[in-house]
Design an enzyme around this catalytic site. Structure first.
Site, short mmCIF file in Angstrom:
data_model
loop_
_atom_site.label_atom_id
_atom_site.label_comp_id
_atom_site.label_asym_id
_atom_site.label_seq_id
_atom_site.Cartn_x
_atom_site.Cartn_y
_atom_site.Cartn_z
N ARG A 187 -9.39 1.38 9.59
CA ARG A 187 -8.82 0.00 9.10
C ARG A 187 -10.00 -0.61 10.64
O ARG A 187 -9.53 -1.96 10.83
CB ARG A 187 -7.92 0.10 10.05
CG ARG A 187 -6.64 -0.25 9.58
CD ARG A 187 -5.19 0.19 10.74
NE ARG A 187 -3.98 -0.79 10.39
CZ ARG A 187 -2.90 -0.07 9.36
NH1 ARG A 187 -2.89 1.36 9.44
NH2 ARG A 187 -1.66 -0.75 9.27
N ARG A 229 11.81 -0.13 11.79
CA ARG A 229 10.48 -0.40 12.50
C ARG A 229 10.76 -1.01 13.12
O ARG A 229 10.91 -1.89 13.37
CB ARG A 229 8.87 -0.24 11.28
CG ARG A 229 8.76 1.04 10.63
CD ARG A 229 7.91 1.06 9.52
NE ARG A 229 6.62 0.02 10.29
CZ ARG A 229 5.86 0.35 9.10
NH1 ARG A 229 5.60 0.42 8.31
NH2 ARG A 229 4.36 -0.16 10.55
N LYS A 275 0.57 -1.09 -0.60
CA LYS A 275 0.16 0.08 0.13
C LYS A 275 0.79 1.04 0.27
O LYS A 275 0.38 2.25 -0.76
CB LYS A 275 -0.50 -0.05 0.76
CG LYS A 275 -1.99 -1.14 1.07
CD LYS A 275 -3.01 -0.59 2.29
CE LYS A 275 -2.64 -0.97 3.85
NZ LYS A 275 -1.48 -1.95 3.99
N ARG A 279 11.67 -6.90 3.07
CA ARG A 279 12.08 -5.44 3.30
C ARG A 279 12.78 -4.59 4.72
O ARG A 279 13.61 -3.53 4.56
CB ARG A 279 10.08 -4.34 4.06
CG ARG A 279 10.03 -2.93 4.37
CD ARG A 279 8.23 -3.15 4.08
NE ARG A 279 7.99 -3.04 5.65
CZ ARG A 279 6.70 -2.86 5.62
NH1 ARG A 279 6.08 -2.66 4.62
NH2 ARG A 279 5.80 -2.23 6.61
N ARG A 318 0.10 -8.28 13.74
CA ARG A 318 -0.94 -7.13 12.69
C ARG A 318 -1.42 -7.87 11.26
O ARG A 318 -2.80 -6.81 11.87
CB ARG A 318 0.48 -6.47 11.66
CG ARG A 318 0.88 -5.09 13.21
CD ARG A 318 2.11 -4.49 12.45
NE ARG A 318 2.15 -4.38 11.31
CZ ARG A 318 3.53 -3.74 10.36
NH1 ARG A 318 4.18 -4.65 10.93
NH2 ARG A 318 3.81 -3.46 10.13
P1 AMP Z 1 0.92 1.57 9.38
O1 AMP Z 1 2.61 2.03 8.72
O2 AMP Z 1 0.14 1.42 8.25
O3 AMP Z 1 1.56 -0.52 8.84
O4 AMP Z 1 0.85 1.39 10.76
C1 AMP Z 1 1.52 0.83 11.84
C2 AMP Z 1 0.55 0.85 13.22
O5 AMP Z 1 0.00 2.07 13.11
C3 AMP Z 1 -0.59 0.11 12.83
O6 AMP Z 1 0.35 -1.07 13.27
C4 AMP Z 1 -1.14 0.50 14.44
O7 AMP Z 1 -1.36 0.45 15.33
C5 AMP Z 1 -1.21 2.24 14.28
N1 AMP Z 1 -2.40 2.56 12.75
C6 AMP Z 1 -1.90 3.16 11.71
N2 AMP Z 1 -3.26 3.30 10.99
C7 AMP Z 1 -3.51 3.29 11.98
C8 AMP Z 1 -5.17 3.51 12.07
N3 AMP Z 1 -5.94 3.88 10.40
N4 AMP Z 1 -6.05 2.59 13.32
C9 AMP Z 1 -5.90 1.78 14.33
N5 AMP Z 1 -4.92 2.28 14.22
C10 AMP Z 1 -3.44 2.53 13.37
#
Ligand code: AMP
Length: 194
Positions: free
Chosen positions: A88, A139, A13, A127, A150
């Protein structure tokens, strides 16, 4: 144009949203990036989010919806934006509908990157190696254990958004297992029709 990207962690994404953002000159709004920036800045939101992100859970709907709502009021979002990582949960999708309706706007299309989940751990390992090779920091939630968590959270809380957006007639499925350039080409074609 308001575009939502859906797909499990590691589906691509972020990569595809960055490509489309550059090509169509509309901002990429990644809630994950915004939360990591809040953590780095040591803000209240960052302090609340850190432990939750590190264990692979979701930050509260209210916090992320608040961040997104503020961000899309900025002038660079006037002609559109890409949402990468939001909504989400079904509740977040309802919140997004209300936020957009309040601003007289609507989602143009939702792109689902469909991937073979068995391949995602391999992608995660690539990654991590790529980030290390570039000298970037890995990360804190990019490790196999948190990643599996996740993935489970995605299946339980985010995957229901697929039928939700299908029912609204805005969902487009894309084969995310193709090479990156082929996925980008499919997305470009779909967005031209949107
Ligand atoms: P990402 O970078 O999109 O993989 O997000 C990393 C982490 O940020 C996720 O595993 C969640 O803990 C938090 N996070 C990101 N976007 C959301 C969202 N829309 N709702 C809740 N938690 C989020």
């Amino acid at each position: 144009m308001i575009v939502v990207f859906l797909g499990p962690p590691g589906a691509g994404k972020g990569t595809q949203a960055a490509y489309i953002s550059a090509k169509r000159d509309i901002p990429q709004l990644s809630t994950g990036d915004m939360l990591r920036a809040a953590i780095a800045a040591g803000s209240d939101v960052g302090r609340q989010a850190k432990a939750i992100i590190d264990r692979g859970d979701l930050v509260s709907d209210e916090i992320v919806a608040g961040i997104v709502s503020e961000r899309i009021d900025m002038s660079d979002c006037e002609s559109g934006f890409l949402l990468d990582g939001f909504p989400r949960t079904i509740e977040q999708a309802h919140m997004l509908d209300r936020i957009l309706a309040g601003k007289g706007r609507d989602i143009s299309c939702v792109l689902e990157l469909v991937v073979d989940e068995g391949a995602l751990v391999d992608r995660l390992n690539s990654r991590i190696s790529e980030a290390k090779a570039r000298g970037d920091e890995v990360r804190s939630d990019d490790n196999v254990e948190t990643f599996q968590k996740r993935l489970g959270v995605y299946q339980e809380q985010t995957a229901p958004l697929v039928p939700f957006y299908e029912a609204k007639g805005v969902l487009k499925k894309i084969d995310g297992m193709q090479p990156v350039e082929a996925v980008s080409a499919d997305i470009d074609r779909i967005l031209d029709e949107c």
